[in-house]
Design a protein around this motif. Structure first.
Motif, PDB file in Angstrom:
ATOM      1  N   TYR A  16      13.250   5.485  -6.169  1.00  0.00           N
ATOM      2  CA  TYR A  16      12.137   5.671  -5.516  1.00  0.00           C
ATOM      3  C   TYR A  16      12.077   6.073  -3.961  1.00  0.00           C
ATOM      4  N   ALA A  17      11.421   7.189  -3.485  1.00  0.00           N
ATOM      5  CA  ALA A  17      11.211   7.388  -1.957  1.00  0.00           C
ATOM      6  C   ALA A  17       9.993   7.132  -1.355  1.00  0.00           C
ATOM      7  N   TRP A  18       9.959   6.538  -0.279  1.00  0.00           N
ATOM      8  CA  TRP A  18       8.692   6.118   0.244  1.00  0.00           C
ATOM      9  C   TRP A  18       8.434   7.045   1.221  1.00  0.00           C
ATOM     10  N   GLY A  19       7.466   7.456   1.161  1.00  0.00           N
ATOM     11  CA  GLY A  19       6.554   8.260   2.136  1.00  0.00           C
ATOM     12  C   GLY A  19       7.277   9.932   1.962  1.00  0.00           C
ATOM     13  N   ALA A  20       7.780  10.268   0.861  1.00  0.00           N
ATOM     14  CA  ALA A  20       8.385  11.628   0.579  1.00  0.00           C
ATOM     15  C   ALA A  20       7.327  12.523   0.209  1.00  0.00           C
ATOM     16  N   ARG A  21       6.092  12.017  -0.071  1.00  0.00           N
ATOM     17  CA  ARG A  21       4.991  12.826  -0.270  1.00  0.00           C
ATOM     18  C   ARG A  21       3.729  12.282   0.232  1.00  0.00           C
ATOM     19  N   THR A  22       2.657  13.084   0.462  1.00  0.00           N
ATOM     20  CA  THR A  22       1.494  12.450   1.096  1.00  0.00           C
ATOM     21  C   THR A  22       0.469  13.086  -0.078  1.00  0.00           C
ATOM     22  N   PRO A  23      -0.832  12.297  -0.390  1.00  0.00           N
ATOM     23  CA  PRO A  23      -1.864  12.609  -1.156  1.00  0.00           C
ATOM     24  C   PRO A  23      -2.812  13.583  -0.531  1.00  0.00           C
ATOM     25  N   ASP A  24      -3.379  14.361  -1.196  1.00  0.00           N
ATOM     26  CA  ASP A  24      -4.506  15.530  -0.624  1.00  0.00           C
ATOM     27  C   ASP A  24      -5.627  14.912  -0.469  1.00  0.00           C
ATOM     28  N   ALA A  25      -6.650  15.603  -0.031  1.00  0.00           N
ATOM     29  CA  ALA A  25      -7.871  15.028   0.159  1.00  0.00           C
ATOM     30  C   ALA A  25      -8.595  14.665  -1.070  1.00  0.00           C
ATOM     31  N   LEU A  26      -8.492  15.489  -2.063  1.00  0.00           N
ATOM     32  CA  LEU A  26      -9.021  15.137  -3.317  1.00  0.00           C
ATOM     33  C   LEU A  26      -8.492  14.201  -4.257  1.00  0.00           C
ATOM     34  N   SER A  27      -7.282  13.966  -3.991  1.00  0.00           N
ATOM     35  CA  SER A  27      -6.916  12.596  -4.390  1.00  0.00           C
ATOM     36  C   SER A  27      -7.199  11.514  -3.789  1.00  0.00           C
ATOM     37  N   LEU A  28      -7.353  11.526  -2.327  1.00  0.00           N
ATOM     38  CA  LEU A  28      -7.942  10.488  -1.959  1.00  0.00           C
ATOM     39  C   LEU A  28      -9.457   9.949  -2.448  1.00  0.00           C
ATOM     40  N   ALA A  29     -10.035  10.978  -2.435  1.00  0.00           N
ATOM     41  CA  ALA A  29     -11.576  10.893  -2.928  1.00  0.00           C
ATOM     42  C   ALA A  29     -11.672  10.470  -4.279  1.00  0.00           C
ATOM     43  N   LEU A  30     -10.777  10.931  -4.910  1.00  0.00           N
ATOM     44  CA  LEU A  30     -10.828  10.226  -6.473  1.00  0.00           C
ATOM     45  C   LEU A  30     -10.533   8.998  -6.474  1.00  0.00           C
ATOM     46  N   MET A  31      -9.517   8.474  -5.605  1.00  0.00           N
ATOM     47  CA  MET A  31      -9.203   6.951  -5.648  1.00  0.00           C
ATOM     48  C   MET A  31     -10.329   6.208  -4.983  1.00  0.00           C
ATOM     49  N   VAL A  32     -11.042   6.788  -3.997  1.00  0.00           N
ATOM     50  CA  VAL A  32     -12.183   5.887  -3.482  1.00  0.00           C
ATOM     51  C   VAL A  32     -13.103   5.751  -4.577  1.00  0.00           C
ATOM     52  N   LEU A  33     -13.581   6.931  -5.160  1.00  0.00           N
ATOM     53  CA  LEU A  33     -14.504   6.704  -6.211  1.00  0.00           C
ATOM     54  C   LEU A  33     -14.163   5.825  -7.584  1.00  0.00           C
ATOM     55  N   GLY A  34     -12.836   5.925  -7.755  1.00  0.00           N
ATOM     56  CA  GLY A  34     -12.434   5.013  -8.914  1.00  0.00           C
ATOM     57  C   GLY A  34     -12.358   3.615  -8.685  1.00  0.00           C
ATOM     58  N   ALA A  35     -11.902   3.342  -7.280  1.00  0.00           N
ATOM     59  CA  ALA A  35     -12.049   1.902  -6.764  1.00  0.00           C
ATOM     60  C   ALA A  35     -13.316   1.463  -6.611  1.00  0.00           C
ATOM     61  N   ALA A  36     -14.387   2.245  -6.254  1.00  0.00           N
ATOM     62  CA  ALA A  36     -15.755   1.757  -6.094  1.00  0.00           C
ATOM     63  C   ALA A  36     -16.390   1.547  -7.525  1.00  0.00           C
ATOM     64  N   ALA A  37     -16.126   2.368  -8.330  1.00  0.00           N
ATOM     65  CA  ALA A  37     -16.475   1.916  -9.717  1.00  0.00           C
ATOM     66  C   ALA A  37     -16.234   0.810 -10.207  1.00  0.00           C
ATOM     67  N   LEU A  38     -14.950   0.161 -10.036  1.00  0.00           N
ATOM     68  CA  LEU A  38     -14.625  -1.034 -10.487  1.00  0.00           C
ATOM     69  C   LEU A  38     -15.465  -2.292  -9.850  1.00  0.00           C
ATOM     70  N   VAL A  39     -16.170  -2.008  -8.917  1.00  0.00           N
ATOM     71  CA  VAL A  39     -16.980  -3.238  -8.420  1.00  0.00           C
ATOM     72  C   VAL A  39     -18.029  -3.492  -9.414  1.00  0.00           C
ATOM     73  N   PHE A  40     -18.510  -2.790 -10.490  1.00  0.00           N
ATOM     74  CA  PHE A  40     -19.369  -2.910 -11.115  1.00  0.00           C
ATOM     75  C   PHE A  40     -18.877  -3.019 -12.597  1.00  0.00           C
TER      76      PHE A  40
END
Length: 389
Positions: A16-40
């Motif tokens: 495994y290589a750390w920092g070898a890639r960077t998520p794009d803006a859409l992926s970050l937005a989807l992660m935020v939405l998924g994590a926010a949904a878990l609150v409920f």
């Protein structure tokens, strides 16, 4: 999810290589939405699973490089499995596994055999299995707790029922004791009224008897009023209240039943007050009953009645086993017969101890004051001068 999105599983030499890639803006937005949904997730687990599965599908179809948004769906699936029943877990779990894994294999940017696709299948399957296991464990623990609480309630209800029966028996016994004194008062009062004018000395003597009998009746009533059933008593029995003068008859019944009993008692013992005499008889009766029931077929019993100063001491010994559940000490919560003896003795201001003997057997020892102390036996709501019950 954010941390995993920076890791490349296809690094040099298969590491495994750390920092070898960077998520794009859409992926970050989807992660935020998924994590926010878990609150409920505990409020609406099915809706949260649908929402996290949706953002996961969007990431699987569009993400490049792919971010682990699907982990939000894994947590949501675990919650569904942990909060629903098993059939629902099977249906929803297989549907989620098939949807996410199928889309990842056939629509996603990676080859269908990629380890990330197999990882989605494994994570969703483990989430459903873990949630079902947790739900089963919780149900098992709740069932055990419910059975324990039900058993505790049943035990308390049984104890209350036994105590109520003992109180009723005391009430019936008291009926005979008080009835004797009241009859004596009635007779002596009639005598006093008849001879009042012609023989005042005899009338005075009769009134003295009335006073003595009424005082005895009041003392015995106060001693037991706190233990009596307040209402709904059946008709009281008509046989006289037993006492130690019937001890030989009582012992004879146990001997006839196969229990050898030895009795040690002074022949010229003074007469006891009716309430004390009755309590002493009941203590011996209950103790011998426990010996006959619990001490085994080869048990022997010894009964002693000794007058020591202002008290009379009753001791019942046996050579049975050291302890059985039915003969537990009253303080430990078992043994309704022992509880009844304790209440009867305490009502007269006495003490009772019961427990295993050293080397085997059981011992019941009661100390009854000949002149019963009634202070502790009167109900808190009963005035010391009130005889109503």
């Amino acid at each position: 999810m954010v941390a995993g999105s920076f890791v490349d599983p296809h690094g040099p030499e298969g590491t495994y290589a750390w920092g070898a890639r960077t998520p794009d803006a859409l992926s970050l937005a989807l992660m935020v939405l998924g994590a926010a949904a878990l609150v409920f997730r505990r409020v609406a687990p099915m809706y949260v699973l649908a929402a996290t599965a949706t953002v996961s599908v969007v990431e699987l179809v569009t993400g490049e490089p792919r971010a682990p948004v699907v982990m939000s769906a894994v947590v949501a699936l675990y919650t569904v499995a942990a909060t629903t029943d098993r059939p629902t877990t099977w249906r929803v779990g297989f549907a989620t596994m098939a949807l996410l894994t199928g889309i990842a294999m056939f629509v996603g940017p990676l080859p269908w055999y990629a380890q990330e696709n197999l990882g989605i299948f494994a994570w969703t399957g483990m989430a459903a299995a873990a949630g079902d296991a947790v739900r089963s464990r919780r149900a098992f623990v709740d069932a055990i707790r419910e059975r324990a609480e039900r058993a505790e309630r049943t035990r308390e209800e049984e104890a209350r029922r036994r105590v109520a029966e003992e109180r009723l028996r005391i009430a019936r016994d008291l009926h005979d004791v008080v009835a004797h004194h009241i009859a004596l008062v009635n007779v002596q009062a009639g005598v006093a009224a008849h001879v009042m004018d012609k023989r005042p000395d005899q009338a005075k003597e009769a009134l003295s008897h009335v006073r003595t009998a009424s005082r005895s009746a009041l003392d015995e009533l106060r001693a037991t009023v706190g233990l009596l059933r307040q209402s709904g008593d059946p008709e009281a029995p008509t046989e006289p209240a037993p006492g130690l003068d019937r001890l030989d008859d009582l012992v004879g019944t146990f001997r006839n039943a196969g229990l050898p009993v030895e009795v040690a008692r002074a022949k010229d013992a003074p007469t006891l007050p009716a309430a004390v005499d009755l309590a002493a008889f009941r203590v011996v009766q209950e103790a011998l009953t426990n010996v006959h029931k619990h001490a085994g077929p080869d048990a022997r019993a010894e009964v002693s009645v000794v007058h020591v100063g202002p008290n009379v001491e009753i001791t019942v010994l046996d050579n049975g086993p050291e302890a059985t559940p039915g003969r537990s000490v009253p303080e430990e919560g078992g043994g309704h017969g022992l509880l009844g003896m304790r209440e009867r003795v305490s009502a007269l201001g006495g003490t009772l101890s019961a427990g295993p003997r050293y080397g085997g057997g059981f011992r019941v020892h009661a100390i009854l004051p000949v002149k019963a102390r009634t202070t502790g036996a009167v109900s808190p709501t009963t005035n010391s001068g009130d005889t109503g019950a």
